[in-house]
Design a protein around this motif. Structure first.
Motif, PDB file in Angstrom:
ATOM      1  N   ILE A 325       0.854  -1.197   0.000  1.00 52.09           N
ATOM      2  CA  ILE A 325       0.000   0.000   0.000  1.00 52.09           C
ATOM      3  C   ILE A 325       0.886   1.241   0.000  1.00 52.09           C
ATOM      4  O   ILE A 325       0.691   2.179  -0.769  1.00 52.09           O
ATOM      5  N   TYR A 326       1.901   1.170   0.852  1.00 56.60           N
ATOM      6  CA  TYR A 326       2.857   2.266   0.961  1.00 56.60           C
ATOM      7  C   TYR A 326       3.512   2.521  -0.397  1.00 56.60           C
ATOM      8  O   TYR A 326       3.637   3.658  -0.847  1.00 56.60           O
ATOM      9  N   GLN A 327       3.890   1.421  -1.057  1.00 56.48           N
ATOM     10  CA  GLN A 327       4.546   1.556  -2.360  1.00 56.48           C
ATOM     11  C   GLN A 327       3.623   2.230  -3.386  1.00 56.48           C
ATOM     12  O   GLN A 327       4.031   3.163  -4.078  1.00 56.48           O
ATOM     13  N   PHE A 328       2.389   1.772  -3.454  1.00 60.31           N
ATOM     14  CA  PHE A 328       1.499   2.323  -4.481  1.00 60.31           C
ATOM     15  C   PHE A 328       1.119   3.771  -4.180  1.00 60.31           C
ATOM     16  O   PHE A 328       0.943   4.565  -5.087  1.00 60.31           O
ATOM     17  N   ILE A 329       1.011   4.085  -2.889  1.00 57.80           N
ATOM     18  CA  ILE A 329       0.708   5.479  -2.564  1.00 57.80           C
ATOM     19  C   ILE A 329       1.914   6.355  -2.899  1.00 57.80           C
ATOM     20  O   ILE A 329       1.767   7.468  -3.406  1.00 57.80           O
ATOM     21  N   THR A 330       3.119   5.814  -2.653  1.00 63.15           N
ATOM     22  CA  THR A 330       4.313   6.556  -3.058  1.00 63.15           C
ATOM     23  C   THR A 330       4.248   6.873  -4.547  1.00 63.15           C
ATOM     24  O   THR A 330       4.554   7.976  -4.988  1.00 63.15           O
ATOM     25  N   GLU A 331       3.827   5.866  -5.313  1.00 63.61           N
ATOM     26  CA  GLU A 331       3.738   6.075  -6.757  1.00 63.61           C
ATOM     27  C   GLU A 331       2.738   7.162  -7.130  1.00 63.61           C
ATOM     28  O   GLU A 331       3.016   8.010  -7.971  1.00 63.61           O
ATOM     29  N   SER A 332       1.566   7.116  -6.475  1.00 61.44           N
ATOM     30  CA  SER A 332       0.556   8.112  -6.848  1.00 61.44           C
ATOM     31  C   SER A 332       1.007   9.500  -6.396  1.00 61.44           C
ATOM     32  O   SER A 332       0.791  10.487  -7.106  1.00 61.44           O
ATOM     33  N   VAL A 333       1.654   9.560  -5.229  1.00 57.77           N
ATOM     34  CA  VAL A 333       2.133  10.863  -4.767  1.00 57.77           C
ATOM     35  C   VAL A 333       3.205  11.397  -5.721  1.00 57.77           C
ATOM     36  O   VAL A 333       3.222  12.574  -6.072  1.00 57.77           O
ATOM     37  N   MET A 334       4.071  10.476  -6.186  1.00 63.42           N
ATOM     38  CA  MET A 334       5.088  10.873  -7.167  1.00 63.42           C
ATOM     39  C   MET A 334       4.426  11.447  -8.422  1.00 63.42           C
ATOM     40  O   MET A 334       4.844  12.473  -8.950  1.00 63.42           O
ATOM     41  N   THR A 335       3.422  10.730  -8.895  1.00 62.06           N
ATOM     42  CA  THR A 335       2.716  11.184 -10.099  1.00 62.06           C
ATOM     43  C   THR A 335       2.133  12.570  -9.869  1.00 62.06           C
ATOM     44  O   THR A 335       2.250  13.454 -10.720  1.00 62.06           O
ATOM     45  N   THR A 336       1.508  12.755  -8.711  1.00 62.51           N
ATOM     46  CA  THR A 336       0.899  14.068  -8.485  1.00 62.51           C
ATOM     47  C   THR A 336       1.965  15.134  -8.280  1.00 62.51           C
ATOM     48  O   THR A 336       1.737  16.296  -8.618  1.00 62.51           O
ATOM     49  N   LEU A 337       3.129  14.740  -7.738  1.00 67.03           N
ATOM     50  CA  LEU A 337       4.188  15.744  -7.588  1.00 67.03           C
ATOM     51  C   LEU A 337       4.652  16.230  -8.965  1.00 67.03           C
ATOM     52  O   LEU A 337       4.856  17.420  -9.180  1.00 67.03           O
ATOM     53  N   ILE A 338       4.794  15.286  -9.889  1.00 69.28           N
ATOM     54  CA  ILE A 338       5.166  15.686 -11.252  1.00 69.28           C
ATOM     55  C   ILE A 338       4.050  16.559 -11.832  1.00 69.28           C
ATOM     56  O   ILE A 338       4.294  17.616 -12.420  1.00 69.28           O
ATOM     57  N   ALA A 339       2.800  16.118 -11.593  1.00 68.62           N
ATOM     58  CA  ALA A 339       1.664  16.916 -12.052  1.00 68.62           C
ATOM     59  C   ALA A 339       1.695  18.293 -11.396  1.00 68.62           C
ATOM     60  O   ALA A 339       1.346  19.292 -12.029  1.00 68.62           O
ATOM     61  N   GLY A 340       2.124  18.314 -10.132  1.00 67.13           N
ATOM     62  CA  GLY A 340       2.210  19.592  -9.417  1.00 67.13           C
ATOM     63  C   GLY A 340       3.171  20.540 -10.110  1.00 67.13           C
ATOM     64  O   GLY A 340       2.877  21.730 -10.283  1.00 67.13           O
ATOM     65  N   LEU A 341       4.320  20.003 -10.547  1.00 63.24           N
ATOM     66  CA  LEU A 341       5.303  20.843 -11.251  1.00 63.24           C
ATOM     67  C   LEU A 341       4.706  21.379 -12.551  1.00 63.24           C
ATOM     68  O   LEU A 341       4.834  22.563 -12.868  1.00 63.24           O
ATOM     69  N   LEU A 342       4.044  20.483 -13.278  1.00 62.93           N
ATOM     70  CA  LEU A 342       3.390  20.918 -14.513  1.00 62.93           C
ATOM     71  C   LEU A 342       2.302  21.941 -14.192  1.00 62.93           C
ATOM     72  O   LEU A 342       2.120  22.931 -14.916  1.00 62.93           O
ATOM     73  N   GLY A 343       1.608  21.679 -13.087  1.00 61.99           N
ATOM     74  CA  GLY A 343       0.563  22.600 -12.644  1.00 61.99           C
ATOM     75  C   GLY A 343       1.111  23.991 -12.390  1.00 61.99           C
ATOM     76  O   GLY A 343       0.511  24.995 -12.763  1.00 61.99           O
ATOM     77  N   VAL A 344       2.302  24.036 -11.773  1.00 57.46           N
ATOM     78  CA  VAL A 344       2.942  25.320 -11.497  1.00 57.46           C
ATOM     79  C   VAL A 344       3.210  26.065 -12.805  1.00 57.46           C
ATOM     80  O   VAL A 344       2.951  27.266 -12.928  1.00 57.46           O
ATOM     81  N   ALA A 345       3.685  25.315 -13.793  1.00 62.13           N
ATOM     82  CA  ALA A 345       3.926  25.939 -15.100  1.00 62.13           C
ATOM     83  C   ALA A 345       2.613  26.463 -15.679  1.00 62.13           C
ATOM     84  O   ALA A 345       2.556  27.579 -16.209  1.00 62.13           O
ATOM     85  N   LEU A 346       1.559  25.659 -15.551  1.00 57.54           N
ATOM     86  CA  LEU A 346       0.252  26.098 -16.054  1.00 57.54           C
ATOM     87  C   LEU A 346      -0.221  27.351 -15.337  1.00 57.54           C
ATOM     88  O   LEU A 346      -0.763  28.271 -15.952  1.00 57.54           O
ATOM     89  N   ILE A 347       0.006  27.378 -14.010  1.00 53.25           N
ATOM     90  CA  ILE A 347      -0.411  28.558 -13.237  1.00 53.25           C
ATOM     91  C   ILE A 347       0.309  29.794 -13.779  1.00 53.25           C
ATOM     92  O   ILE A 347      -0.301  30.843 -14.002  1.00 53.25           O
ATOM     93  N   ALA A 348       1.625  29.638 -13.993  1.00 48.47           N
ATOM     94  CA  ALA A 348       2.410  30.777 -14.473  1.00 48.47           C
ATOM     95  C   ALA A 348       1.862  31.276 -15.804  1.00 48.47           C
ATOM     96  O   ALA A 348       1.780  32.482 -16.054  1.00 48.47           O
ATOM     97  N   ILE A 349       1.454  30.324 -16.655  1.00 47.36           N
ATOM     98  CA  ILE A 349       0.945  30.724 -17.975  1.00 47.36           C
ATOM     99  C   ILE A 349      -0.452  31.330 -17.861  1.00 47.36           C
ATOM    100  O   ILE A 349      -0.776  32.310 -18.520  1.00 47.36           O
ATOM    101  N   LEU A 350      -1.271  30.739 -16.993  1.00 49.68           N
ATOM    102  CA  LEU A 350      -2.692  31.097 -16.995  1.00 49.68           C
ATOM    103  C   LEU A 350      -3.074  32.215 -16.035  1.00 49.68           C
ATOM    104  O   LEU A 350      -4.151  32.787 -16.157  1.00 49.68           O
TER     105      LEU A 350
END
Lengths: 785, 247
Positions: A325-350
């Protein structure tokens, strides 16, 4: 162990680039969207919070009883109230009466129009302003003193030039000395200003401000830090001014933190305000995040077979459920962290676009630890929210079964997945319905019959010699044929205010407590604004003594009896007026409500606005130039200012426009994110059913049949979502509309159009994958099996 | 080391109940190499899963070093498994996203071995399995024989007391198969107990004893080689695991 999880996570993301992109992009849109909403919420919630002692500062609104109903006036108190309250209510430490005004400032060969306040000196004890030059203790003690903001000082005197002690000519009349320069106020304050002038000046020009009968001032008070709010508020409520004979006016405290968000009153009680929109948008942000996380959940569980073997091996090697469970949550958190970085770029643009949309100047403020923490919290909780269900689902696989290659997709997981897709589309369809309904409601109110013509109607604030030179200005402009009519008035046609009660007449009902609005206008007013006269005659320029004539509105005429009002006499505060005309009712003040009866009096000595009817065939720019030239000629000291009535009309719907625009944006985003998920799921289904499709094609199935086969399942889900969303949307919108007295009946077509839109968009999304799968050569798919 | 008595396991679908193990009893001594044979569906794999604590029996007793483990919950089974049992599968079951080194390292991570020691032990076992030069490769980049060697390396890296092998040569050609069987024999000679399920008479000959099964029951037992027992205690993280601790 953690490193191991990260490696697996990254390699999995990389290996399935397509799905990773769908996940990350969807989550990034969600994060960006939520971040923008929270920025807006922060700005709204932090209104006025920059002032020191903001929890001790209050305005004094008044509740007045008219016709059995309490009506609340937030900025209309008598001049003497401030001093008297401080005197007689313990706990009030400071009080100040104020009056907002526009000022013309001349200095240093520059001439600028700025908005400011006439304030009592104690204003500076209530609001602790940051003085760059001068100091708060004596800044407003001298009558001819002025406090200006840093920006204004720079504008007039130049940067790094001391402004203190310099002279500014105010309203082209008297010289004022700069006694203080204060730091600019932030954008999110309710009562902003660029200059402050002692109230005494306003009082000298307007002796009536000392009377008890005139409700005009905004009164601020500051409580002592030890005072109890309830006690002081009760004291204010119980306070009856010496000169008031009847207790049909009750004052109370309105806290600074509520000025922005809770400024609606119903029958004398606080009844919300913008806070409802703040709450609404927080809920919308959470829903958008939910939709994005559902994509993650669905793609993760749908594609679980790919991970099943790994789960089996890990369990065989000694991993327990918890570490998986810990492993899979780590994975989803990782995915959202990457999404977070992309999100930051989107915020800057939008963000600039978003600012344009909401008409604010929000900044991301990366240096604010609260913002970073907020973004991190959103991202982290999104990761956990999205990862929790897949983690439990994947980690519960039986190693024996999965390593034998048994099918892992359980019926319950399928059902949950379908449920989640339905959930996404319910939210999306409700958003679309809301966007449509809000739009319809706004259009409905905006197209409400006003009773006058707001198009091509120009309003010019009266300053300097405009009243004195009214006749030549009129003559000159009418001669150019760009302006058809013009007239003076003491009020803005769109606004309430300038009202009172206590009129009497023969034969009418007792109107002691009915609120009547007074409009002091010059002749030609009705032609200029386009109010139609129903009966009687207009104010005449040729009848010399028309100053004791009155034109009343239809609703006023009804108060006076069923027979014609023409010729009747109205007594007002000792003066009598003869009704010479009845005008049709027109809409002002609350655009959703019914406006109070109006009495027009032919008197322009107190005119504050000049209205002009621009010829509808005239070239607008040329007309404006003409008007500016003429004003410059007859009123040279003041730079010409004007505003179109239709744009101030639109500005009255600021909150509604904001909700309207944002609901459209969010509906669109919800649909986009949901479709990203649907796109992924349909791709997965097509992949999974590749062999089946191959066999069907070999057996003679047509492409159309296969597309139907693959799309039908998804469209069924959207169909179910539709069935849930329509009543939900109806309930929500019906509820929202109840807040408006003037509102649309909900249009059922809206619902079906919204639902059909969702269906069509979903179909387009799903059929792309279906068609791709259907036209593939069956030989390849069968061979690879 | 292992004693099962009247072991039962059923598989139930909506309509049929299949008996996979029918009151099966036998025991395996520490250091023994036992081959289990029988036709497909006779219950061999089910037996191996229960012995490997991946699955729970529906009836009977399973004593692992004198501890009754049949009622253990998942966490306890995982605990016992990771310290004492290594698996070798027919389909290798390597994790595709991990390199050879990382795959072999995995059991050590689960038993909480420190990083430096892990590296040492993984390198040693890779060296021993002659696969060191492939340590940074991913499973798909290896041949079947190499993959199974990695799988064996992963099974033994934790020094398990028991290795369970499920048709370890099933997906390999004969020379690679022989190589793997050689590896298992070496491990057995070094003291590891091995239970191997196989279809191959050739592979079975490497064992001390062949148990033949049919329809979930033991039919015959052939003793191929002389075997002297030498009991070794169960351990957890280097210490001795007493029955009380496990429970």
């Amino acid at each position: 162990m953690f490193i191991n999880y990260l490696k697996i996570a990254l390699r999995n993301l990389w290996k399935n680039k397509g799905y990773s992109f769908l996940n990350i992009f969807g989550l990034a849109i969600g994060i960006c969207c939520a971040a923008l909403i929270f920025l807006w919420v922060e700005d709204e919630v932090n209104y006025n919070s920059n002032f020191a002692d903001s929890n001790l500062i209050y305005t004094i609104p008044s509740n007045q009883k008219y016709d059995g109903q309490w009506r609340t006036f937030t900025q209309a108190t008598p001049g003497p109230l401030a001093a008297e309250l401080k005197e007689s209510v313990p706990g009030i430490e400071h009080s100040a009466k104020t009056w907002q005004s526009d000022f013309l400032l001349n200095a240093n060969d520059k001439s600028v129009n700025k908005s400011g306040w006439y304030v009592d000196p104690e204003y500076l004890d209530i609001f602790k302003l940051e003085f760059v030059e001068g100091n708060a203790n004596n800044a407003l003690t001298d009558v001819k003193s002025i406090v200006i903001t840093q920006t204004l000082a720079n504008q007039i005197f130049g940067k790094n030039v001391p402004a203190l002690g310099q002279s500014i000519r105010l309203n082209d009349a008297e010289e004022f000395k700069v006694t203080g320069v204060v730091e600019d106020l932030p954008n999110n304050v309710t009562f902003g200003f660029e200059c402050l002038v002692p109230f005494r000046n306003f009082e000298l020009e307007n002796p009536w401000t000392k009377e008890y009968g005139a409700n005009f001032a905004t009164t601020f008070v500051k409580l002592s830090p030890t005072a109890n709010f309830e006690t002081v508020n009760q004291g204010v409520r119980d306070f009856v001014m010496d000169k008031f004979e009847e207790d049909d006016t009750v004052f109370f405290l309105h806290a600074m933190k509520d000025w922005r968000l809770r400024d609606n009153f119903e029958n004398g009680e606080q009844a919300g305000g913008r806070i409802q929109y703040v709450k609404l948008f927080i809920i919308i942000a959470l829903f958008i995040l939910l939709i994005a996380s559902i994509n993650f959940m669905n793609l993760a569980t749908a594609r679980s077979e790919k991970r099943a073997n790994e789960v089996g091996v890990r369990k065989a090697l000694g991993s327990d459920k918890r570490s998986l469970i810990y492993q899979f949550i780590t994975e989803s958190v990782m995915t959202t962290l990457i999404a977070g970085l992309l999100g930051v770029a989107l915020i800057a643009i939008l963000l600039p676009q978003f600012n344009m949309l909401i008409e604010k100047q929000l900044i991301m403020g990366w240096d604010d630890p609260l913002h970073l923490l907020g973004l991190f919290t959103i991202t982290l909780s999104l990761g956990i929210l999205a990862g929790l269900y897949p983690a439990f689902y994947l980690s519960s696989f039986n190693p024996v079964e999965v390593m034998k290659g048994m099918k892992t997709t359980s019926r319950s997981a399928n059902l949950i997945r379908k449920g989640l897709v339905i959930g996404q589309f319910v939210i999306s369809i409700v958003f679309i319905i809301s966007a449509f309904t809000v739009y319809e409601q706004i259009q409905y109110v905006k197209s409400r019959e006003l009773g006058y013509n707001k198009e091509n109607l120009l309003r010019i604030p009266v300053k300097g010699d405009i009243v004195k030179n009214f006749s030549p200005i009129k003559q000159d402009l009418l001669a150019t044929h760009t302006v058809n009519h013009m007239a003076l008035s003491n009020s803005k046609i769109l606004n309430a205010g300038n009202n009172g009660s206590g009129l009497t007449w023969k034969g009418g009902i007792d109107t002691e407590d009915i609120l009547i609005s007074y409009r002091y206008v010059s002749n030609g007013f009705f032609e200029t604004v386009g109010i139609t006269l129903k009966e009687g005659r207009n104010f005449s320029s040729t009848i010399a003594k028309d100053s004791s004539s009155a034109i009343i509105s239809e609703s006023f005429a009804k108060l006076m009896g069923d027979d014609s009002a023409i010729g009747k006499t109205i007594n007002r505060w000792g003066d009598s007026y003869t009704v010479t005309g009845v005008a049709e009712d027109y809409l002002y003040g609350d655009m959703y409500g019914t406006s109070d009866p109006v009495m027009f009096i032919n008197n322009h000595s107190e005119a504050r606005y000049l209205y002009m009817r621009v010829d509808s065939t005239a070239d607008l720019n040329a007309a404006i130039n003409q008007i500016e030239e003429t004003l410059a000629k007859y009123n040279p000291a003041f730079p010409p200012e004007y505003e179109f009535v239709d744009s101030s009309f639109n500005a009255k719907f600021q909150s509604e426009n904001l909700v309207g625009k944002l609901s459209q944006v969010f509906a669109l985003l919800a649909v986009i994110i949901s479709c990203l998920g649907l796109f992924g799921l349909s791709a997965y289904t097509a992949e999974q059913r590749k062999k089946e499709i191959g066999v069907r094609k070999v057996l003679g199935s047509s492409v159309v049949n296969i597309v139907k086969l693959l799309s039908a399942d998804f469209l069924k889900l959207v169909m179910i979502a539709m069935i849930i969303a329509i009543p939900a949307g109806y309930f929500l919108m019906n509820n929202w509309l109840q807040d408006f007295a003037y509102r649309i009946d909900i249009n059922y077509w809206t619902f079906f159009i919204a639902a059909a839109m969702a269906q069509v968009i979903a179909l387009a999304t799903v059929s792309f994958q279906a068609i791709k799968a259907a036209i593939a050569n069956p030989v390849t798919s069968l061979r690879t099996e | 080391m292992i004693k099962i008595t009247d072991l039962e396991k059923y598989y139930a679908t909506e309509e049929v109940r299949t008996i996979a193990l029918n009151k099966l009893s036998f025991s395996v001594k520490t250091g023994e190499f036992v081959a289990v044979m029988g036709p497909s569906g006779c219950g061999k794999s089910t037996l191996l899963n229960i012995l490997g604590l991946l699955d729970d029996p529906d009836g009977g007793s399973f004593m692992f070093n004198d501890i009754e483990v049949s009622g253990f919950n998942e966490r306890k089974r995982a605990e016992l498994r990771k310290h004492n049992i290594g698996f070798v599968f027919q389909s290798f079951n390597l994790i595709d996203e991990l390199t050879v080194f990382e795959n072999v390292e995995l059991p050590l991570i689960y038993t909480g071995v420190k990083s430096a020691e892990r590296k040492e032990r993984v390198d040693a076992v890779l060296e021993k399995m002659q696969i060191m030069h492939r340590r940074k490769h991913f499973p798909q980049q290896l041949s079947g024989g190499q993959q199974q060697r990695v799988a064996v390396a992963r099974a033994v890296v934790n020094n398990p007391k028991l290795i369970l092998a499920d048709e370890p040569t099933g997906n390999l050609d004969s020379s690679n198969g022989n190589e793997v069987m050689g590896l298992l024999t070496e491990l057995n000679e070094a003291g590891t107990t091995i239970i191997m399920v196989t279809h191959s008479e050739h592979d079975a000959k490497y064992s001390h004893r062949i148990i033949r099964m049919l329809d979930g029951q033991k039919v015959t037992e052939n003793i191929l080689a002389d075997f002297k027992s030498s009991e070794r205690p169960l351990t957890t993280e280097g210490g001795t695991l007493t029955p009380a601790e496990v429970k």
